[in-house]
Motif scaffolding. Structure first.
Motif, mmCIF file in Angstrom:
data_model
loop_
_atom_site.group_PDB
_atom_site.id
_atom_site.type_symbol
_atom_site.label_atom_id
_atom_site.label_comp_id
_atom_site.label_asym_id
_atom_site.label_seq_id
_atom_site.Cartn_x
_atom_site.Cartn_y
_atom_site.Cartn_z
ATOM 1 N N ALA A 163 7.233 26.278 21.628
ATOM 2 C CA ALA A 163 7.109 26.864 20.285
ATOM 3 C C ALA A 163 5.715 26.642 19.708
ATOM 4 O O ALA A 163 5.164 27.522 19.045
ATOM 5 C CB ALA A 163 8.164 26.271 19.353
ATOM 6 N N SER A 164 5.130 25.478 19.963
ATOM 7 C CA SER A 164 3.778 25.189 19.459
ATOM 8 C C SER A 164 2.763 26.154 20.052
ATOM 9 O O SER A 164 1.842 26.612 19.361
ATOM 10 C CB SER A 164 3.386 23.744 19.800
ATOM 11 N N MET A 165 2.934 26.461 21.342
ATOM 12 C CA MET A 165 2.007 27.408 21.961
ATOM 13 C C MET A 165 2.264 28.827 21.468
ATOM 14 O O MET A 165 1.330 29.600 21.253
ATOM 15 C CB MET A 165 2.133 27.345 23.490
ATOM 16 N N ALA A 166 3.530 29.171 21.243
ATOM 17 C CA ALA A 166 3.838 30.503 20.702
ATOM 18 C C ALA A 166 3.157 30.695 19.344
ATOM 19 O O ALA A 166 2.590 31.757 19.053
ATOM 20 C CB ALA A 166 5.349 30.678 20.579
ATOM 21 N N LEU A 167 3.180 29.644 18.517
ATOM 22 C CA LEU A 167 2.503 29.710 17.216
ATOM 23 C C LEU A 167 0.996 29.883 17.404
ATOM 24 O O LEU A 167 0.368 30.723 16.744
ATOM 25 C CB LEU A 167 2.788 28.444 16.403
ATOM 26 N N ALA A 168 0.409 29.090 18.310
ATOM 27 C CA ALA A 168 -1.042 29.175 18.546
ATOM 28 C C ALA A 168 -1.443 30.588 18.961
ATOM 29 O O ALA A 168 -2.464 31.119 18.503
ATOM 30 C CB ALA A 168 -1.451 28.171 19.622
ATOM 31 N N LEU A 169 -0.636 31.209 19.823
ATOM 32 C CA LEU A 169 -0.963 32.558 20.285
ATOM 33 C C LEU A 169 -0.851 33.600 19.176
ATOM 34 O O LEU A 169 -1.456 34.663 19.244
ATOM 35 C CB LEU A 169 -0.042 32.943 21.447
ATOM 36 N N HIS A 170 -0.064 33.282 18.131
ATOM 37 C CA HIS A 170 0.097 34.205 17.003
ATOM 38 C C HIS A 170 -0.931 33.987 15.890
ATOM 39 O O HIS A 170 -0.962 34.768 14.924
ATOM 40 C CB HIS A 170 1.512 34.079 16.417
ATOM 41 N N VAL A 171 -1.740 32.947 15.985
ATOM 42 C CA VAL A 171 -2.686 32.627 14.910
ATOM 43 C C VAL A 171 -3.586 33.810 14.538
ATOM 44 O O VAL A 171 -3.736 34.123 13.352
ATOM 45 C CB VAL A 171 -3.513 31.371 15.249
ATOM 46 N N PRO A 172 -4.217 34.502 15.503
ATOM 47 C CA PRO A 172 -5.082 35.633 15.106
ATOM 48 C C PRO A 172 -4.333 36.674 14.258
ATOM 49 O O PRO A 172 -4.868 37.180 13.272
ATOM 50 C CB PRO A 172 -5.530 36.228 16.449
ATOM 51 N N LYS A 173 -3.079 36.973 14.622
ATOM 52 C CA LYS A 173 -2.286 37.951 13.851
ATOM 53 C C LYS A 173 -1.944 37.408 12.463
ATOM 54 O O LYS A 173 -1.920 38.153 11.479
ATOM 55 C CB LYS A 173 -0.986 38.276 14.597
ATOM 56 N N LEU A 174 -1.672 36.111 12.377
ATOM 57 C CA LEU A 174 -1.324 35.503 11.087
ATOM 58 C C LEU A 174 -2.524 35.499 10.138
ATOM 59 O O LEU A 174 -2.376 35.688 8.933
ATOM 60 C CB LEU A 174 -0.815 34.072 11.309
ATOM 61 N N VAL A 175 -3.724 35.309 10.700
ATOM 62 C CA VAL A 175 -4.954 35.371 9.890
ATOM 63 C C VAL A 175 -5.192 36.809 9.434
ATOM 64 O O VAL A 175 -5.485 37.077 8.269
ATOM 65 C CB VAL A 175 -6.169 34.821 10.691
ATOM 66 N N ALA A 178 11.248 30.801 22.395
ATOM 67 C CA ALA A 178 9.797 30.545 22.398
ATOM 68 C C ALA A 178 9.173 30.959 23.719
ATOM 69 O O ALA A 178 8.051 31.480 23.751
ATOM 70 C CB ALA A 178 9.531 29.070 22.120
ATOM 71 N N MET A 179 9.873 30.727 24.828
ATOM 72 C CA MET A 179 9.348 31.112 26.146
ATOM 73 C C MET A 179 9.040 32.610 26.207
ATOM 74 O O MET A 179 8.071 33.036 26.818
ATOM 75 C CB MET A 179 10.354 30.751 27.251
ATOM 76 N N LYS A 180 9.893 33.409 25.549
ATOM 77 C CA LYS A 180 9.700 34.871 25.549
ATOM 78 C C LYS A 180 8.365 35.261 24.916
ATOM 79 O O LYS A 180 7.839 36.331 25.191
ATOM 80 C CB LYS A 180 10.825 35.541 24.751
ATOM 81 N N LEU A 181 7.861 34.414 24.007
ATOM 82 C CA LEU A 181 6.636 34.747 23.269
ATOM 83 C C LEU A 181 5.365 34.258 23.964
ATOM 84 O O LEU A 181 4.265 34.399 23.430
ATOM 85 C CB LEU A 181 6.721 34.147 21.856
ATOM 86 N N ILE A 182 5.509 33.652 25.149
ATOM 87 C CA ILE A 182 4.337 33.166 25.890
ATOM 88 C C ILE A 182 4.188 33.986 27.165
ATOM 89 O O ILE A 182 4.930 33.783 28.137
ATOM 90 C CB ILE A 182 4.467 31.668 26.250
ATOM 91 N N PRO A 183 3.245 34.926 27.196
ATOM 92 C CA PRO A 183 3.046 35.722 28.414
ATOM 93 C C PRO A 183 2.679 34.812 29.590
ATOM 94 O O PRO A 183 1.992 33.807 29.424
ATOM 95 C CB PRO A 183 1.862 36.631 28.053
ATOM 96 N N LYS A 184 3.169 35.161 30.750
ATOM 97 C CA LYS A 184 2.845 34.450 32.006
ATOM 98 C C LYS A 184 3.422 33.033 32.067
ATOM 99 O O LYS A 184 3.021 32.232 32.908
ATOM 100 C CB LYS A 184 1.321 34.411 32.251
ATOM 101 N N ALA A 185 4.338 32.682 31.150
ATOM 102 C CA ALA A 185 4.903 31.328 31.135
ATOM 103 C C ALA A 185 5.795 31.104 32.352
ATOM 104 O O ALA A 185 6.587 31.962 32.727
ATOM 105 C CB ALA A 185 5.713 31.103 29.862
ATOM 106 N N LEU A 186 5.654 29.923 32.959
ATOM 107 C CA LEU A 186 6.484 29.528 34.097
ATOM 108 C C LEU A 186 6.990 28.107 33.837
ATOM 109 O O LEU A 186 6.306 27.126 34.143
ATOM 110 C CB LEU A 186 5.666 29.584 35.389
ATOM 111 N N PRO A 187 8.185 27.954 33.247
ATOM 112 C CA PRO A 187 8.704 26.607 32.992
ATOM 113 C C PRO A 187 9.109 25.921 34.292
ATOM 114 O O PRO A 187 9.964 26.430 35.022
ATOM 115 C CB PRO A 187 9.913 26.848 32.082
ATOM 116 N N ILE A 188 8.497 24.777 34.598
ATOM 117 C CA ILE A 188 8.779 24.059 35.855
ATOM 118 C C ILE A 188 9.167 22.606 35.585
ATOM 119 O O ILE A 188 9.207 21.782 36.480
ATOM 120 C CB ILE A 188 7.568 24.103 36.822
ATOM 121 N N GLY A 189 9.425 22.267 34.303
ATOM 122 C CA GLY A 189 9.736 20.886 33.946
ATOM 123 C C GLY A 189 11.228 20.626 33.899
ATOM 124 O O GLY A 189 12.033 21.532 34.129
ATOM 125 N N PRO A 190 11.598 19.393 33.566
ATOM 126 C CA PRO A 190 10.711 18.277 33.232
ATOM 127 C C PRO A 190 9.945 17.742 34.453
ATOM 128 O O PRO A 190 10.541 17.607 35.516
ATOM 129 C CB PRO A 190 11.671 17.202 32.723
#
Length: 459
Positions: free
Chosen positions: A147-159, A233-245
């Motif tokens: 979710a934190s990364m999804a927010l970061a990727l949206h910052v330009p649009k929010l500005v 949140a994963m849906k909002l991160i292009p190219k995301a590959l969850p491999i954790g924990p």
């Protein structure tokens, strides 16, 4: 032994919370027969080597990865807690040294040993730029929650929409919402608004704002998470590959990527405690507390009348050694253990531990929920405040601590919340259930297992 194929070079940001998970990931990759070189700054490399137990350097105990270093551009006596100075120096100096390191490795290698992929911490995005220039495959590694990364990727649009100003200040009273399935962010939960220092706020916002640019250089985003934990949140991160924990399920767990030596005497102490009785207190590698707050925390732990294991760093109180209330150590001597650093995953997995008083950093969050330990949340910095929201309100595996009118978490607040947490069957049941989902994801056939196998096959 499997024939080594491919050579991955891994570069973490120069901080404990970034190095430890990337050390785990490096060991996991190496366990699949891939050659791995882990690159730290010279300063961090020296700390890592100094923190290793002597046996770790014996021939049969050495890790299956190479540990190397490059300069960060600062002098030996420079203050590396000056985040602005350190970040600027690293961005200026390290790309050139990193490129030379890759060229040197490749010039000495046969075809199989040449660098085939660069894995870079998202906070070391410059390394992905170097990799692209050199025509090398590359992936960013996300070490915060999705979710934190999804927010970061949206910052330009929010500005652009006028919701944030150019310095990252929220311009409305309404919280930021990205999706109905993702908790919103109030002005105090934005990862760059946690500092009282406006210069630091600006720097953090500038870093967050460059996420989209950093990701442009990455072909994949490897996440220390699993799909089932936060699919929205994963849906909002292009190219995301969850491999954790990311896990340390191998016999090289000595190489935990610590900057302080682990005090394993706490495990022997835990062996002597009643099952499910011990409060584990660990507020991360950067949390700073005022002397008054340290005193309230100590007295709150005393008030519970329960045994506790407390990680007390030497630099936890404004750069000086923490001082406890008069007579505190004598009064709790028979039920307290204090250490400078602990083998955290082993501690959390110990049957004597009942709950985790945590700063809610992503590493601690993912470790705690994977082991199934209920949380008491004390966030300090960056994404930790939003992680608390997930822990308390979404996953319902913990409780938050509230500060009084003076900004202090009081002894009574602490004692009361611990009692409430330990008596909650619902929180215990939720913790147990989420632990099962996390473990299933990395077991054979699980979502993260399949993603990780696919990544190794690509290498």
């Amino acid at each position: 032994m499997a024939v080594r194929r491919g050579h991955v070079i891994v570069i973490p940001h120069a901080a404990q919370g970034h190095l430890a998970p990337l050390m785990k990931l490096s060991l996991q990759i190496a366990a699949h027969g891939v050659k791995v070189t882990l690159v730290n700054t010279e300063f961090i490399h020296e700390k890592v080597m100094a923190s290793l137990p002597a046996k770790a350097l014996e021939e049969d105990q050495r890790p299956p990865i190479s540990l190397v270093s490059i300069p960060d551009g600062l002098e030996a006596d420079d203050d590396r807690r000056d985040y602005v100075k350190m970040t600027e120096s690293m961005r200026r100096v390290m790309p050139g040294h990193f490129m030379k390191l890759i060229e040197n490795i490749n010039s000495r290698s046969n075809g199989d040993e040449k660098i085939s992929c660069v894995l870079a911490d998202t906070a070391a995005g410059w390394a992905l730029e170097v990799a692209e220039k050199m025509g090398i495959k590359r992936a960013a590694v996300l070490l915060s929650g999705p979710a934190s990364m999804a927010l970061a990727l949206h910052v330009p649009k929010l500005v652009e929409a006028g919701i944030l100003d150019s310095d990252g200040t929220l311009k409305t009273d309404e919280p930021i919402t990205l999706s109905e399935d993702i908790p919103s962010w109030s002005s105090s939960e934005l990862s760059w608004s946690c500092s009282d220092d406006p210069v630091m706020q600006k720097l953090l916002f500038a870093y967050v704002s460059t996420a989209a640019k950093t990701f442009k250089f990455a072909e994949q985003i490897l996440c220390n998470s699993f799909h089932e934990l936060d699919p929205a949140a994963m849906k909002l991160i292009p190219k995301a590959l969850p491999i954790g924990p990311f896990s340390t399920t191998n016999h090289f767990e000595t190489f935990a990527g610590n900057l302080w030596p682990e005090d394993s005497t706490c495990l022997t102490w835990l062996d002597k405690q009643t099952p499910g009785s011990v409060i584990y207190v660990a507020l991360g590698s950067t949390t700073m507390l005022s002397p008054n707050q340290v005193g309230e925390l100590a007295l709150g732990l005393e008030l519970t009348a329960l045994p506790f294991l407390w990680v007390v760093r030497s630099n936890m109180t404004d750069g000086s050694t923490a001082e406890f209330p008069k007579g505190f150590m004598e009064r709790v001597a028979d039920r307290a253990k204090l250490v400078q650093w602990a083998p955290q995953e082993k501690v959390l997995a110990h049957p004597s531990v009942s709950c985790f008083l945590s700063h809610c950093g992503w590493n601690s969050t993912i470790e705690g929920l994977t082991i199934g330990v209920p949380f008491l949340c004390w966030p300090y910095f960056a994404d930790q405040f939003h992680n608390r929201t997930y822990i308390c309100d979404v996953w319902k595996i913990g409780l938050g601590l509230e500060k009084d009118e003076n900004g202090i978490i009081t002894r009574n607040e602490l004692s009361s919340k611990i009692n409430t947490l330990l008596s909650s069957d619902e929180i215990k049941a939720n913790s147990f259930q989420l632990k099962g989902v996390a473990r299933k994801s990395v077991a054979e056939g699980g979502s993260s297992f399949k993603n990780f196998k696919g990544f190794i096959d690509q290498i």
